[in-house]
Write an enzyme that holds these catalytic residues in place. Structure first.
Site, short mmCIF file in Angstrom:
data_model
loop_
_atom_site.label_atom_id
_atom_site.label_comp_id
_atom_site.label_asym_id
_atom_site.label_seq_id
_atom_site.Cartn_x
_atom_site.Cartn_y
_atom_site.Cartn_z
N GLN A 86 35.71 23.23 -30.33
CA GLN A 86 36.99 23.19 -31.31
C GLN A 86 36.60 23.22 -32.85
O GLN A 86 35.75 21.83 -33.00
CB GLN A 86 38.01 22.44 -30.33
CG GLN A 86 39.36 22.03 -32.10
CD GLN A 86 40.55 22.81 -31.57
OE1 GLN A 86 40.89 23.96 -31.59
NE2 GLN A 86 41.22 22.24 -32.09
N ARG A 91 30.51 18.59 -37.31
CA ARG A 91 32.03 16.96 -37.16
C ARG A 91 31.10 15.83 -36.51
O ARG A 91 31.72 14.81 -36.41
CB ARG A 91 33.55 17.71 -36.69
CG ARG A 91 33.49 17.58 -35.79
CD ARG A 91 35.38 17.39 -35.86
NE ARG A 91 35.90 18.54 -34.99
CZ ARG A 91 37.24 18.29 -34.20
NH1 ARG A 91 37.94 17.60 -34.39
NH2 ARG A 91 37.02 19.29 -32.98
N HIS A 158 39.70 18.57 -43.42
CA HIS A 158 40.71 17.70 -42.43
C HIS A 158 41.23 16.67 -42.24
O HIS A 158 41.72 16.22 -41.75
CB HIS A 158 40.25 18.23 -40.49
CG HIS A 158 41.57 18.06 -39.71
ND1 HIS A 158 42.33 17.26 -39.28
CD2 HIS A 158 41.10 19.36 -38.83
CE1 HIS A 158 43.16 17.49 -38.29
NE2 HIS A 158 42.70 18.77 -37.98
N GLU A 262 45.44 19.08 -44.76
CA GLU A 262 44.02 19.73 -44.68
C GLU A 262 43.94 20.73 -45.80
O GLU A 262 44.45 21.58 -46.09
CB GLU A 262 44.20 20.17 -43.26
CG GLU A 262 44.20 19.74 -42.08
CD GLU A 262 44.31 19.81 -41.22
OE1 GLU A 262 44.88 19.84 -39.71
OE2 GLU A 262 43.48 21.10 -40.55
O1 TA6 Z 1 44.30 20.84 -37.93
C1 TA6 Z 1 45.45 21.85 -36.86
C2 TA6 Z 1 44.84 21.62 -35.51
O2 TA6 Z 1 43.86 22.62 -35.62
C3 TA6 Z 1 45.63 20.76 -33.63
O3 TA6 Z 1 45.83 22.89 -33.93
C4 TA6 Z 1 44.76 20.31 -33.38
O4 TA6 Z 1 44.20 21.00 -32.47
C5 TA6 Z 1 44.37 19.55 -34.51
O5 TA6 Z 1 43.87 20.29 -35.60
C6 TA6 Z 1 43.55 18.33 -34.10
O6 TA6 Z 1 41.98 19.05 -33.93
P1 TA6 Z 1 41.02 18.05 -32.63
O7 TA6 Z 1 40.05 19.73 -32.44
O8 TA6 Z 1 40.39 17.09 -33.68
O9 TA6 Z 1 41.85 17.60 -31.93
#
Ligand code: TA6
Length: 291
Positions: A86, A91, A158, A262
């Site tokens: 994700q 990061r 973010h 963000e």
């Molecule tokens: O920016 C919002 C988002 O995409 C949410 O859907 C949530 O998943 C958040 O980011 C945090 O993501 P992470 O991978 O840091 O847990």
């Protein structure tokens, strides 16, 4: 190692998890930056509460993202089917410190670069991050395409903002903008509200919006301004109760004290950079407390 002048000071030390970090003091503020993820984890103006939220449960480990502050999301946002993990990989990579400047005015500017990455044409796609600290916090992500092909990517700063009570918070500046609503499978909507208020999970990617947003926090009597350049998307997120419980590196009650606003270019606002071109995503965070 430290760098200073009469009014500002930078110390390089081992932070949490023994990850290398910079501790910065200026006449107006204090800040902390980890080389891990080029992650700003703390910014606080003198006389105000911290601007950035950092989870008490955050990991400070190699290969794991830090929960809070300003994670840098690049080169993809979210979890596309064809991508490993994700929110990209930068990061949780260790960045290199390129320079620290502290001119006589007392501000401090830190430059960090992402070491050559096989995923980024072995360094032909270069990624630099500039953090300027004074009475405001300015961060800029600079991507340069030195390959002979177009390079397409998403990016996002973010940012996790600290608030007194999420129920006393409203976010303005997005009225009339279209957004993709993550909780309903990214269904498309147009925001007709004067302000976003929080009474449940909010996870929205606003598109084609380059404007400034403001976070009005009546519990801290603070207004935070998010000014941006080179950004067509704004993502607004609060996990609320269930998602808060589901995240191991986040406290069950912490959804009450933070909101993410963000700035980036995500989904259909993704960027395609031609050979030789440079992309700049810049965000300036300012705040004021009303008495
Ligand atoms: O920016 C919002 C988002 O995409 C949410 O859907 C949530 O998943 C958040 O980011 C945090 O993501 P992470 O991978 O840091 O847990």
């Amino acid at each position: 190692m430290s760098a200073s002048n009469p009014t500002s000071h930078v110390t390089f030390l081992d932070g949490r998890g023994e990850l290398p970090m910079l501790e910065i003091t200026t006449p107006w503020s204090t800040a902390e930056i980890y080389l891990h993820g080029a992650h700003v984890t703390h910014f606080k103006k003198n006389g105000e509460p911290p601007l950035l939220f950092l989870s008490q449960c955050s990991r400070f480990e190699k290969d794991a993202p830090i929960r809070g502050g300003i994670p840098i999301i690049f080169p993809w946002f979210g979890k596309p089917a064809d991508k490993p993990g994700q929110h990209g990989f930068v990061r949780h990579r260790e960045w290199a410190l390129k320079s620290i400047q502290s001119p006589a005015d007392g501000s401090v500017t830190v430059r960090l670069v992402l070491p050559n990455s096989p995923e980024l044409a072995n360094g032909q796609i270069t990624v630099e991050y500039v953090v300027e600290i004074n009475d405001r916090l300015t961060t800029e992500l600079i991507v340069t395409n030195q390959t002979a092909q177009p390079f397409t990517f998403e990016n996002c700063l973010h940012t996790y903002f600290s608030v007194g009570d999420i129920k006393a918070v409203s976010v303005t500046g997005l009225k009339g903008a279209e957004y993709l609503n993550q909780p309903t499978g990214f269904s498309r909507h147009t925001d007709t509200e004067d302000a976003i208020r929080f009474t449940g999970e909010v996870d929205r990617a606003y598109l084609n919006t380059a404007g400034t947003t403001e976070i009005h926090d009546t519990s801290l009597r603070r207004v935070i301004r998010v000014e941006k350049e080179g950004s067509q998307s704004t993502v607004v997120w609060n996990p609320w109760i269930a998602k808060a419980k589901a995240m191991p590196d986040y406290g069950d009650e912490e959804y009450k004290e933070m909101v993410c606003v963000e700035s980036g270019n995500v989904k259909e606002n993704e960027i395609t950079l031609a050979p030789g071109q440079i992309s700049r995503l810049k965000v300036t965070l300012g705040s004021a407390v009303t008495n």
